[in-house]
Motif scaffolding. Structure first.
Motif, PDB file in Angstrom:
ATOM      1  N   ALA A  64     -25.912  39.710 -71.695  1.00 15.69           N
ATOM      2  CA  ALA A  64     -24.511  39.726 -72.138  1.00 15.69           C
ATOM      3  C   ALA A  64     -23.663  40.579 -71.193  1.00 15.69           C
ATOM      4  N   ALA A  65     -24.199  41.751 -70.815  1.00 11.99           N
ATOM      5  CA  ALA A  65     -23.434  42.663 -69.948  1.00 11.99           C
ATOM      6  C   ALA A  65     -23.266  42.057 -68.555  1.00 11.99           C
ATOM      7  N   HIS A  66     -24.305  41.377 -68.093  1.00 15.23           N
ATOM      8  CA  HIS A  66     -24.235  40.724 -66.785  1.00 15.23           C
ATOM      9  C   HIS A  66     -23.148  39.655 -66.811  1.00 15.23           C
ATOM     10  N   ARG A  67     -23.162  38.834 -67.849  1.00 14.60           N
ATOM     11  CA  ARG A  67     -22.162  37.766 -67.974  1.00 14.60           C
ATOM     12  C   ARG A  67     -20.764  38.365 -68.104  1.00 14.60           C
ATOM     13  N   ALA A  68     -20.674  39.456 -68.827  1.00 13.78           N
ATOM     14  CA  ALA A  68     -19.357  40.093 -69.020  1.00 13.78           C
ATOM     15  C   ALA A  68     -18.805  40.575 -67.674  1.00 13.78           C
ATOM     16  N   ALA A  69     -19.659  41.206 -66.866  1.00 14.75           N
ATOM     17  CA  ALA A  69     -19.186  41.702 -65.563  1.00 14.75           C
ATOM     18  C   ALA A  69     -18.785  40.534 -64.666  1.00 14.75           C
ATOM     19  N   TRP A  70     -19.445  39.389 -64.852  1.00 12.93           N
ATOM     20  CA  TRP A  70     -19.113  38.215 -64.032  1.00 12.93           C
ATOM     21  C   TRP A  70     -17.814  37.531 -64.454  1.00 12.93           C
ATOM     22  N   GLN A  71     -17.175  38.036 -65.499  1.00 13.96           N
ATOM     23  CA  GLN A  71     -15.855  37.501 -65.830  1.00 13.96           C
ATOM     24  C   GLN A  71     -14.822  37.950 -64.793  1.00 13.96           C
ATOM     25  N   PHE A  72     -15.227  38.857 -63.874  1.00 20.73           N
ATOM     26  CA  PHE A  72     -14.361  39.224 -62.747  1.00 20.73           C
ATOM     27  C   PHE A  72     -14.432  38.179 -61.624  1.00 20.73           C
ATOM     28  N   ASP A  73     -15.323  37.205 -61.773  1.00 23.80           N
ATOM     29  CA  ASP A  73     -15.498  36.136 -60.789  1.00 23.80           C
ATOM     30  C   ASP A  73     -14.137  35.505 -60.454  1.00 23.80           C
ATOM     31  N   ASP A  74     -13.983  35.073 -59.216  1.00 23.88           N
ATOM     32  CA  ASP A  74     -12.722  34.476 -58.758  1.00 23.88           C
ATOM     33  C   ASP A  74     -11.538  35.400 -59.028  1.00 23.88           C
ATOM     34  N   SER A  75     -11.821  36.707 -58.992  1.00 16.97           N
ATOM     35  CA  SER A  75     -10.788  37.704 -59.304  1.00 16.97           C
ATOM     36  C   SER A  75     -10.116  37.413 -60.646  1.00 16.97           C
ATOM     37  N   GLY A  76     -10.891  36.873 -61.580  1.00 19.45           N
ATOM     38  CA  GLY A  76     -10.358  36.639 -62.925  1.00 19.45           C
ATOM     39  C   GLY A  76      -9.342  35.513 -63.006  1.00 19.45           C
ATOM     40  N   GLN A  77      -9.210  34.732 -61.946  1.00 23.83           N
ATOM     41  CA  GLN A  77      -8.211  33.649 -61.927  1.00 23.83           C
ATOM     42  C   GLN A  77      -8.862  32.375 -62.488  1.00 23.83           C
ATOM     43  N   VAL A  78      -9.374  32.514 -63.700  1.00 24.11           N
ATOM     44  CA  VAL A  78     -10.151  31.445 -64.343  1.00 24.11           C
ATOM     45  C   VAL A  78      -9.648  31.288 -65.774  1.00 24.11           C
ATOM     46  N   CYS A  79      -9.154  30.072 -66.097  1.00 17.54           N
ATOM     47  CA  CYS A  79      -8.588  29.881 -67.436  1.00 17.54           C
ATOM     48  C   CYS A  79      -9.623  30.088 -68.534  1.00 17.54           C
ATOM     49  N   LEU A  80     -10.895  29.734 -68.237  1.00 20.56           N
ATOM     50  CA  LEU A  80     -11.936  29.768 -69.265  1.00 20.56           C
ATOM     51  C   LEU A  80     -12.549  31.158 -69.442  1.00 20.56           C
ATOM     52  N   ASN A 133     -24.660  32.226 -75.465  1.00 21.00           N
ATOM     53  CA  ASN A 133     -25.673  32.748 -74.533  1.00 21.00           C
ATOM     54  C   ASN A 133     -25.627  32.069 -73.159  1.00 21.00           C
ATOM     55  N   THR A 134     -24.534  31.451 -72.827  1.00 18.02           N
ATOM     56  CA  THR A 134     -24.345  30.839 -71.507  1.00 18.02           C
ATOM     57  C   THR A 134     -22.847  30.690 -71.255  1.00 18.02           C
ATOM     58  N   PHE A 135     -22.489  30.078 -70.121  1.00 17.96           N
ATOM     59  CA  PHE A 135     -21.062  29.944 -69.791  1.00 17.96           C
ATOM     60  C   PHE A 135     -20.894  28.832 -68.754  1.00 17.96           C
ATOM     61  N   LEU A 136     -19.817  28.112 -68.833  1.00 17.72           N
ATOM     62  CA  LEU A 136     -19.355  27.107 -67.865  1.00 17.72           C
ATOM     63  C   LEU A 136     -20.136  25.789 -67.836  1.00 17.72           C
ATOM     64  N   ALA A 177     -14.456  30.343 -75.815  1.00 17.53           N
ATOM     65  CA  ALA A 177     -15.056  31.579 -76.324  1.00 17.53           C
ATOM     66  C   ALA A 177     -16.505  31.617 -75.876  1.00 17.53           C
ATOM     67  N   ILE A 178     -17.021  32.829 -75.695  1.00 15.34           N
ATOM     68  CA  ILE A 178     -18.417  33.019 -75.307  1.00 15.34           C
ATOM     69  C   ILE A 178     -19.027  33.965 -76.347  1.00 15.34           C
ATOM     70  N   VAL A 179     -20.215  33.615 -76.836  1.00  8.73           N
ATOM     71  CA  VAL A 179     -20.868  34.444 -77.849  1.00  8.73           C
ATOM     72  C   VAL A 179     -22.272  34.769 -77.368  1.00  8.73           C
ATOM     73  N   PHE A 180     -22.682  36.014 -77.542  1.00 12.84           N
ATOM     74  CA  PHE A 180     -24.072  36.393 -77.278  1.00 12.84           C
ATOM     75  C   PHE A 180     -24.713  36.855 -78.577  1.00 12.84           C
ATOM     76  N   THR A 181     -25.797  36.188 -78.959  1.00 10.98           N
ATOM     77  CA  THR A 181     -26.547  36.550 -80.159  1.00 10.98           C
ATOM     78  C   THR A 181     -27.976  36.036 -80.007  1.00 10.98           C
ATOM     79  N   GLY A 182     -28.912  36.716 -80.694  1.00  7.57           N
ATOM     80  CA  GLY A 182     -30.298  36.235 -80.684  1.00  7.57           C
ATOM     81  C   GLY A 182     -30.598  35.382 -81.898  1.00  7.57           C
ATOM     82  N   SER A 183     -29.617  35.197 -82.768  1.00  4.10           N
ATOM     83  CA  SER A 183     -29.868  34.462 -84.008  1.00  4.10           C
ATOM     84  C   SER A 183     -29.249  33.067 -83.939  1.00  4.10           C
ATOM     85  N   ARG A 184     -30.079  32.066 -84.121  1.00  4.62           N
ATOM     86  CA  ARG A 184     -29.597  30.684 -84.096  1.00  4.62           C
ATOM     87  C   ARG A 184     -28.615  30.432 -85.247  1.00  4.62           C
TER      88      ARG A 184
END
Ligand code: NAD
Length: 487
Positions: free
Chosen positions: A276-292, A442-445, A417-424
């Motif tokens: 989750a933390a890795h994915r969160a830090a990657w929201q800086f990708d493309d300098s945040g110029q990403v609608c999603l 638990n994923t993105f894009l 929206a992006i959600v991280f959880t271990g519960s189905r």
């Protein structure tokens, strides 16, 4: 054919309009500069279309429609597959031009996004061939539903991910049998010109595919107000969508809008916190110029500190640099004006008493903005409620699932929206409760291109993807023949 061209890092790019199969100039031009070397001066002087250009393009598209709209789905698909092959063959040139024009990471463009552009044409070529008309018997009638091509479609696209987004919008319009007039963004006009050139080589009939360059408020506004246009499809900001929507209403033209986002990234205590933390830090990708992008980090209070420790480690490791270098992970921003607008949000947040946890400053030797995290004073802070479209995330905590859903759904946007959880069970429960057009758990894009794509609230009108876009570009007809009335 006589066309003005610019040398973009060794790639020769046409800088005129393509109208009715001919390259046509304008008296005026506008300049595009490279965010990689802003002070080096203009990369190119691009034709600046006006009302007369728009009129000529719509006339050409109306004539092109007569030919392209009469092609069978198989004939259209053949041309579109040829275009997809040409895109793949020219991937290096398209990637370089896009990188120099708007700073997109070159390797990512070459390996991922140019191929996705080709796939967009292949996907829609295949869908249009596979489409079967619905046919059934009822009330002594044999019924068919026919999808008729609607007419010339205006396609208006933004400066972020210009090549991929343009192909995503152009492919369904063309597959449906509409002729198109593409107006790309003035901050990143070059990859659209390369695409237009490839359409000529692929064998689109004259006027089926038109490219008009210029400023949104000028030629863009003239295109969307032309009454001969039968579809308008737009990706950009909510502010521009209001203007275009008014023009569409005046002419009673169907209009789709893919607009901004302010997506939550929700982290429950039961999730894989490092992922989750890795994915969160990657929201800086493309300098945040990403609608999603999931720009609002919502973290369960009990794991906030542990999450932040991991987030900091991942964010510290991000490499800012020149988009041409394969080691670079975060590219410069598109334009000084946009960088300053992003900084304006941060300065107002400071003045508002929001806490700047990391970043909050612009680099002096490049157009980078330092990846920034803000803990807002309240959920009403501007940085929580408004799309910033830069490398700026907010961090808030929640106590339980209901609180998480309340915060996630608390802006006027509703794109993703992006959600991280271990519960189905939680994944489905929370996923169903979120007001967004796209929810990843638990994923993105990653997604299937036949699935609907679009936003709720001020994030948009209508849906792209698969049959949804094809239906938008068609006029549906129900044809009924009385049973036993003819041989
Ligand atoms: P923008 O609205 O400023 O411009 C988009 C396009 O509209 C450009 O081509 C521009 O020239 C044109 N335009 C401007 N005024 C016009 C007018 N009056 N008439 C006709 N055309 C006009 O948006 P932008 O700054 O280029 O793009 C960023 C925005 O796009 C962000 O809000 C982002 O979230 C959004 N976006 C959404 C998606 C999505 O799929 N939902 C994807 C990418 C970007």
């Amino acid at each position: 054919m006589n066309v003005r061209r610019a040398d973009i890092g060794g790639v020769s790019v046409p800088v005129d309009h393509l109208i009715g199969g001919e390259w046509v100039g304008s008296d005026e031009t506008f300049e595009t500069r490279s965010p990689l070397d802003w002070d080096a001066g203009p990369l190119a002087h691009v034709a600046r279309g006006d009302a007369a250009t728009a009129e000529a393009a719509v006339n050409a598209a109306a004539a092109g429609f007569e030919v392209w709209g009469s092609f069978s789905p198989v004939q259209r698909a053949e041309v579109m597959h040829r275009l997809a092959d040409l895109i793949d063959e020219n991937a290096d040139e398209i990637a370089l031009a896009e990188t120099l024009d708007m700073a997109f990471l070159q390797e990512s463009m070459r390996l991922r996004l140019v191929g996705r552009g080709a796939l967009n044409f292949r996907t829609y070529a295949d869908l249009i061939v596979a489409h079967e008309e619905r046919e059934w018997d009822a009330k002594n009638l044999h019924n068919w539903v026919q999808r008729m091509p609607a007419g010339p479609a205006v396609v208006i696209t933004p400066w972020n991910a210009p090549f991929m987004l343009s192909t995503w919008k152009l492919a369904p319009a063309l597959a449906a049998g509409n002729s198109v007039i593409h107006k790309p963004a003035e901050w990143s006009p070059l990859s659209a010109a390369l695409l237009a050139e490839l359409t000529v080589e692929a064998g689109f009939p004259a006027g089926a595919y038109n490219l008009v360059q210029g400023i949104g408020e000028e030629v863009g506004a003239a295109l969307v107000s032309n009454p001969r246009v039968r579809r308008i499809t737009f990706t950009g900001s909510p502010a521009t969508a209001k203007h275009i929507g008014r023009a569409a209403a005046d002419n009673i033209v169907p209009f789709t809008a893919e607009l901004g986002g302010k997506g939550p990234l929700v982290v429950f205590a039961d999730s894989d916190l490092d992922a989750a933390a890795h994915r969160a830090a990657w929201q800086f990708d493309d300098s945040g110029q990403v609608c999603l992008a999931g720009t609002r980090l919502l973290v369960e209070a009990s794991v906030r500190d542990e999450f932040m420790e991991r987030f900091d480690a991942h964010a510290d490791a991000l490499v800012l640099g020149d988009s041409r270098e394969s080691t670079t992970q975060i590219a410069p921003m598109v334009h000084p004006e946009h960088r300053d607008a992003v900084h304006g949000f941060v300065e107002r947040a400071r003045a508002n008493g929001d806490r700047i946890v990391r970043g909050g400053w612009a680099h002096e030797d490049s157009l980078h903005y330092e990846p920034t995290l803000i803990e807002p004073r309240s959920n009403e802070s501007e940085v929580v409620q408004q799309e910033i479209f830069g490398p700026v995330l907010t961090l808030q905590t929640f106590d339980d699932e209901a609180d998480a859903i309340r915060l996630a759904n608390s802006t006027a946007y509703g794109l993703s929206a992006i959600v991280f959880t271990g519960s189905r069970e939680r994944a489905e429960r929370v996923g169903r409760s979120l007001r967004a057009g796209l929810v990843w758990v638990n994923t993105f894009l990653v997604r299937d291109l036949t699935a609907p794509f679009g936003g709720c609230g001020i994030s948009g009108i209508g849906r792209e993807g698969g049959d949804h876009a094809l239906e938008f570009h068609a006029d549906l007809k129900t044809l009924m023949i009385l049973d036993d009335s003819c041989d």
